[in-house]
Design a protein around this motif. Structure first.
Motif, PDB file in Angstrom:
ATOM      1  N   PHE A 123       8.655   5.022 -12.341  1.00  0.00           N
ATOM      2  CA  PHE A 123      10.083   5.242 -12.611  1.00  0.00           C
ATOM      3  C   PHE A 123      10.309   6.700 -12.998  1.00  0.00           C
ATOM      4  CE2 PHE A 123       9.712   0.659 -13.694  1.00  0.00           C
ATOM      5  CZ  PHE A 123      10.658   0.175 -12.808  1.00  0.00           C
ATOM      6  N   ILE A 124      11.305   7.314 -12.389  1.00  0.00           N
ATOM      7  CA  ILE A 124      11.690   8.671 -12.784  1.00  0.00           C
ATOM      8  C   ILE A 124      13.101   8.532 -13.351  1.00  0.00           C
ATOM      9  CG2 ILE A 124      12.012  11.056 -12.000  1.00  0.00           C
ATOM     10  CD1 ILE A 124      10.118  10.225  -9.598  1.00  0.00           C
ATOM     11  N   CYS A 125      13.178   8.292 -14.672  1.00  0.00           N
ATOM     12  CA  CYS A 125      14.473   7.999 -15.306  1.00  0.00           C
ATOM     13  C   CYS A 125      15.208   9.285 -15.677  1.00  0.00           C
ATOM     14  CB  CYS A 125      14.252   7.117 -16.533  1.00  0.00           C
ATOM     15  SG  CYS A 125      13.706   5.468 -16.081  1.00  0.00           S
ATOM     16  N   ASP A 126      16.475   9.120 -16.070  1.00  0.00           N
ATOM     17  CA  ASP A 126      17.341  10.268 -16.382  1.00  0.00           C
ATOM     18  C   ASP A 126      17.365  11.249 -15.219  1.00  0.00           C
ATOM     19  OD1 ASP A 126      18.125   9.549 -19.055  1.00  0.00           O
ATOM     20  OD2 ASP A 126      16.077  10.028 -19.680  1.00  0.00           O
ATOM     21  N   HIS A 127      17.308  10.722 -14.032  1.00  0.00           N
ATOM     22  CA  HIS A 127      17.228  11.598 -12.856  1.00  0.00           C
ATOM     23  C   HIS A 127      18.213  11.111 -11.790  1.00  0.00           C
ATOM     24  CE1 HIS A 127      14.593  14.511 -10.544  1.00  0.00           C
ATOM     25  NE2 HIS A 127      15.468  14.101  -9.648  1.00  0.00           N
ATOM     26  N   PRO A 128      19.495  11.389 -11.992  1.00  0.00           N
ATOM     27  CA  PRO A 128      20.457  10.957 -10.975  1.00  0.00           C
ATOM     28  C   PRO A 128      20.284  11.720  -9.664  1.00  0.00           C
ATOM     29  CG  PRO A 128      21.539  12.313 -12.655  1.00  0.00           C
ATOM     30  CD  PRO A 128      20.126  12.106 -13.117  1.00  0.00           C
ATOM     31  N   ILE A 129      20.396  11.007  -8.573  1.00  0.00           N
ATOM     32  CA  ILE A 129      20.428  11.674  -7.253  1.00  0.00           C
ATOM     33  C   ILE A 129      21.900  11.701  -6.872  1.00  0.00           C
ATOM     34  CG2 ILE A 129      19.709  11.513  -4.822  1.00  0.00           C
ATOM     35  CD1 ILE A 129      17.340  12.012  -6.695  1.00  0.00           C
ATOM     36  N   GLY A 157       0.789  -1.244   0.000  1.00  0.00           N
ATOM     37  CA  GLY A 157       0.000   0.000   0.000  1.00  0.00           C
ATOM     38  C   GLY A 157       0.815   1.284   0.000  1.00  0.00           C
ATOM     39  N   TYR A 158       2.113   1.189  -0.225  1.00  0.00           N
ATOM     40  CA  TYR A 158       2.954   2.397  -0.243  1.00  0.00           C
ATOM     41  C   TYR A 158       2.938   3.060  -1.614  1.00  0.00           C
ATOM     42  CZ  TYR A 158       5.014   1.074   4.217  1.00  0.00           C
ATOM     43  OH  TYR A 158       5.198   0.765   5.526  1.00  0.00           O
ATOM     44  N   GLU A 159       3.115   4.374  -1.600  1.00  0.00           N
ATOM     45  CA  GLU A 159       3.390   5.091  -2.839  1.00  0.00           C
ATOM     46  C   GLU A 159       4.907   5.063  -2.997  1.00  0.00           C
ATOM     47  OE1 GLU A 159       2.838   9.566  -4.463  1.00  0.00           O
ATOM     48  OE2 GLU A 159       1.359   8.888  -2.984  1.00  0.00           O
ATOM     49  N   VAL A 160       5.373   4.735  -4.194  1.00  0.00           N
ATOM     50  CA  VAL A 160       6.823   4.566  -4.377  1.00  0.00           C
ATOM     51  C   VAL A 160       7.279   5.310  -5.628  1.00  0.00           C
ATOM     52  CG1 VAL A 160       8.686   2.888  -4.738  1.00  0.00           C
ATOM     53  CG2 VAL A 160       6.738   2.254  -3.329  1.00  0.00           C
ATOM     54  N   ASP A 161       8.333   6.086  -5.497  1.00  0.00           N
ATOM     55  CA  ASP A 161       8.962   6.714  -6.664  1.00  0.00           C
ATOM     56  C   ASP A 161      10.372   6.149  -6.797  1.00  0.00           C
ATOM     57  OD1 ASP A 161       6.781   8.380  -7.222  1.00  0.00           O
ATOM     58  OD2 ASP A 161       7.455   9.850  -5.740  1.00  0.00           O
ATOM     59  N   ILE A 162      10.706   5.715  -8.012  1.00  0.00           N
ATOM     60  CA  ILE A 162      12.030   5.104  -8.233  1.00  0.00           C
ATOM     61  C   ILE A 162      12.867   6.048  -9.090  1.00  0.00           C
ATOM     62  CG2 ILE A 162      13.235   3.035  -9.038  1.00  0.00           C
ATOM     63  CD1 ILE A 162      10.413   1.674  -9.023  1.00  0.00           C
ATOM     64  N   TYR A 163      13.942   6.569  -8.505  1.00  0.00           N
ATOM     65  CA  TYR A 163      14.818   7.500  -9.219  1.00  0.00           C
ATOM     66  C   TYR A 163      15.946   6.732  -9.900  1.00  0.00           C
ATOM     67  CZ  TYR A 163      12.286  11.077  -6.707  1.00  0.00           C
ATOM     68  OH  TYR A 163      11.280  11.886  -6.219  1.00  0.00           O
ATOM     69  N   GLU A 164      16.082   6.934 -11.193  1.00  0.00           N
ATOM     70  CA  GLU A 164      17.081   6.192 -11.966  1.00  0.00           C
ATOM     71  C   GLU A 164      17.926   7.180 -12.790  1.00  0.00           C
ATOM     72  OE1 GLU A 164      18.290   3.018 -12.407  1.00  0.00           O
ATOM     73  OE2 GLU A 164      19.570   4.069 -13.838  1.00  0.00           O
ATOM     74  N   ALA A 165      19.245   7.025 -12.705  1.00  0.00           N
ATOM     75  CA  ALA A 165      20.133   7.950 -13.422  1.00  0.00           C
ATOM     76  C   ALA A 165      20.134   7.681 -14.930  1.00  0.00           C
ATOM     77  CB  ALA A 165      21.549   7.815 -12.863  1.00  0.00           C
ATOM     78  N   LYS A 166      19.943   6.432 -15.318  1.00  0.00           N
ATOM     79  CA  LYS A 166      19.988   6.099 -16.745  1.00  0.00           C
ATOM     80  C   LYS A 166      18.616   6.332 -17.389  1.00  0.00           C
ATOM     81  CE  LYS A 166      23.636   2.635 -16.196  1.00  0.00           C
ATOM     82  NZ  LYS A 166      24.799   3.357 -16.676  1.00  0.00           N
ATOM     83  N   SER A 167      18.577   6.143 -18.721  1.00  0.00           N
ATOM     84  CA  SER A 167      17.320   6.437 -19.406  1.00  0.00           C
ATOM     85  C   SER A 167      16.324   5.283 -19.317  1.00  0.00           C
ATOM     86  CB  SER A 167      17.595   6.773 -20.873  1.00  0.00           C
ATOM     87  OG  SER A 167      18.244   5.681 -21.474  1.00  0.00           O
ATOM     88  N   LYS A 168      16.795   4.099 -18.907  1.00  0.00           N
ATOM     89  CA  LYS A 168      15.887   2.951 -18.782  1.00  0.00           C
ATOM     90  C   LYS A 168      16.110   2.259 -17.447  1.00  0.00           C
ATOM     91  CE  LYS A 168      15.401   1.722 -23.621  1.00  0.00           C
ATOM     92  NZ  LYS A 168      15.681   0.766 -24.649  1.00  0.00           N
ATOM     93  N   PRO A 169      15.030   1.717 -16.853  1.00  0.00           N
ATOM     94  CA  PRO A 169      15.212   0.991 -15.593  1.00  0.00           C
ATOM     95  C   PRO A 169      15.818  -0.394 -15.807  1.00  0.00           C
ATOM     96  CG  PRO A 169      12.897   0.951 -16.239  1.00  0.00           C
ATOM     97  CD  PRO A 169      13.622   1.764 -17.282  1.00  0.00           C
ATOM     98  N   SER A 170      16.194  -1.020 -14.727  1.00  0.00           N
ATOM     99  CA  SER A 170      16.635  -2.427 -14.677  1.00  0.00           C
ATOM    100  C   SER A 170      18.086  -2.634 -14.266  1.00  0.00           C
ATOM    101  CB  SER A 170      16.414  -3.192 -15.984  1.00  0.00           C
ATOM    102  OG  SER A 170      15.048  -3.369 -16.184  1.00  0.00           O
ATOM    103  N   GLY A 171      18.873  -1.584 -14.198  1.00  0.00           N
ATOM    104  CA  GLY A 171      20.240  -1.737 -13.701  1.00  0.00           C
ATOM    105  C   GLY A 171      21.036  -2.761 -14.475  1.00  0.00           C
TER     106      GLY A 171
END
Ligand code: SF4
Length: 441
Positions: free
Chosen positions: A203-209, A158-172
């Motif tokens: 997924f929030i891609c192209d978004h390096p933290i 039941g959580y809201e989740v935002d995934i920050y990813e530095a690359k343009s596509k997820p999956s590492g």
């Protein structure tokens, strides 16, 4: 010498990179699943880092309950499809299968796992139910195996989740860092799309933290933060000449190859320095890209290599030559690498020594360094109170995966120093449960 020709089209690339664990058809899966003994206290379950109930999902395949089988798999491992293909199953579940004791080939657990989960993905079967929203938000930094597993588990709670990813596509690493003959880009993307649709991953891609201000913003906006940042780029090893043109890190080479396929050109003569699984992947892939000579150079003996035996065999079978007890001294050439100077080594009283007067040069047009990756030390040190161990890994509680700064949880390579995707998937899931317990204290 490699027998592969440089692929000039996607079809030729796929031929050179034929899948090591191709998808079974229904008859093969039915036959293979019928052989399982459904052992009591099954050793294959214990050998799986995510503890999948393997005899149960195999039985479900055999009784034509593919949806139930996929559900059993995903209940333990959010990357069940990818792991069926990329896990070193011979070292894990299949290595533990009781058939090995009778000198019989083990049940092909990985391929059966891919069979059942691919059926669910292709037919968009609804496998998961989500609890109603609990009003809490978690930020995930990094969309590799750990991040995705943590996100999926939290979403079902039941959580809201935002995934920050530095690359343009997820999956590492599954998309960017695994040899292309283990899994296709399409298969990775299909599993992610399947999870994204059913679970609602944001997924929030192209978004390096990468700086303190960003971290403080996340700390203010979210109830908890999960670090699934993995490890970084190939580390400098202090070898003279390592900054020359045509010297590349293995991780960067594998990523470029996964993204460009046949559009990447690998020159005729390649040297790969290292003795781990990444070195084997880089060497084997160079050969499949049509390099005429690929030399795998390791400073110690064959027995000392960190790579799995099957990975070494894959490289040798692809035409890679090995050069053991060869310590690189310098990458030679002017601006561009033209070879590597080595010196022979020997072990004396457990210590590696160079043999005087044994220097030699091996010519190369490309030198690939598979000598380890730098840790994300600089970034991690921006987080207040986050303890790292002497190998710059994040220190976490062994069961909750909570960091020494309690708002943070972590899993995957940044914690374990570099293991399999299946380990990351397990740690991400455990961390999600740790977050749930901590927030409900
Ligand atoms: Fe089946 Fe082998 Fe596992 Fe036994 S150990 S349950 S035979 S897969």
């Amino acid at each position: 010498m490699s027998e592969y020709k440089q692929p000039t089209s996607e079809i030729e690339f796929e031929q050179n990179f034929a899948q090591k664990k191709p998808l079974m058809n229904a008859t093969e899966a039915y036959f293979e699943s019928s052989k399982c003994l459904f052992c009591y206290d099954a050793p294959c379950i214990k050998a799986c880092p995510t503890g999948i109930d393997i005899p149960l999902f195999i039985k479900q395949i055999n009784s034509d309950n593919l949806t139930g089988s996929a559900k059993t798999i995903y209940e333990s491992n959010w990357l069940g499809n990818s792991c069926g293909k990329i896990c070193p199953t011979g070292e894990l579940c299949e290595g533990a299968c009781v058939f090995n004791h009778q000198d019989l080939p083990p049940i092909q657990i990985g391929r059966l796992q891919s069979f059942a989960s691919t059926d669910a993905i292709k037919n968009e079967k609804k496998l998961f139910t989500l609890n109603s929203q609990n009003g809490r938000k978690v930020a995930i930094i990094g969309s590799g195996g750990a991040g995705i597993a943590c996100a999926c588990e939290l979403r079902t709670m039941g959580y809201e989740v935002d995934i920050y990813e530095a690359k343009s596509k997820p999956s590492g690493l599954t998309l960017h860092g695994i040899a292309a003959y283990k899994i296709t880009n399409q298969e990775v993307e299909d599993e992610i799309n399947f999870l994204e649709k059913q679970i609602g991953l944001n997924f929030i891609c192209d978004h390096p933290i990468e700086n303190k201000t960003q971290l403080e913003k996340l700390e203010a906006e979210y109830d908890a933060i999960f670090l699934g940042v993995g490890i970084g780029a190939t580390a400098q090893i202090g070898l003279p000449g390592e900054n020359k043109i045509n010297v590349i890190g293995a991780v960067e080479f594998i990523e470029e190859l996964r993204m460009k396929h046949h559009q990447l050109t690998v020159p005729k003569r390649v040297i790969v320095i290292g003795g781990g699984n990444t070195a084997m992947d880089a060497a084997s892939q160079s050969a499949r890209m049509g390099a005429e000579s690929v030399v795998l150079a390791y400073r110690r003996s064959k027995e000392d290599m960190g790579a799995y035996g099957f990975e070494y065999k894959l490289a040798i079978n692809a035409g890679v030559e090995s050069l053991f007890n060869a310590q690189p001294l310098e990458i030679v050439g002017n601006d561009k690498a033209t070879g590597v100077q080595f010196i022979r080594t020997q072990e004396v009283n457990g210590r590696l020594e160079n043999i005087q007067g044994s220097k030699f040069i091996v010519d190369a047009d490309l030198v690939i360094k598979a000598t380890g990756q730098a840790k994300q030390k600089h970034f991690l040190e921006l987080i207040d109170g986050l303890e790292l161990d002497n190998r710059k890994r994040i220190v976490v509680d062994a069961s909750s995966f909570q960091c020494t700064n309690p708002k943070y949880f972590a899993g995957g390579d940044a914690v374990n120093g570099g293991a399999e995707v299946v380990n990351a998937a397990f740690e991400g899931k455990m961390a999600a449960q740790g977050i749930e317990k901590w927030l409900n204290k």
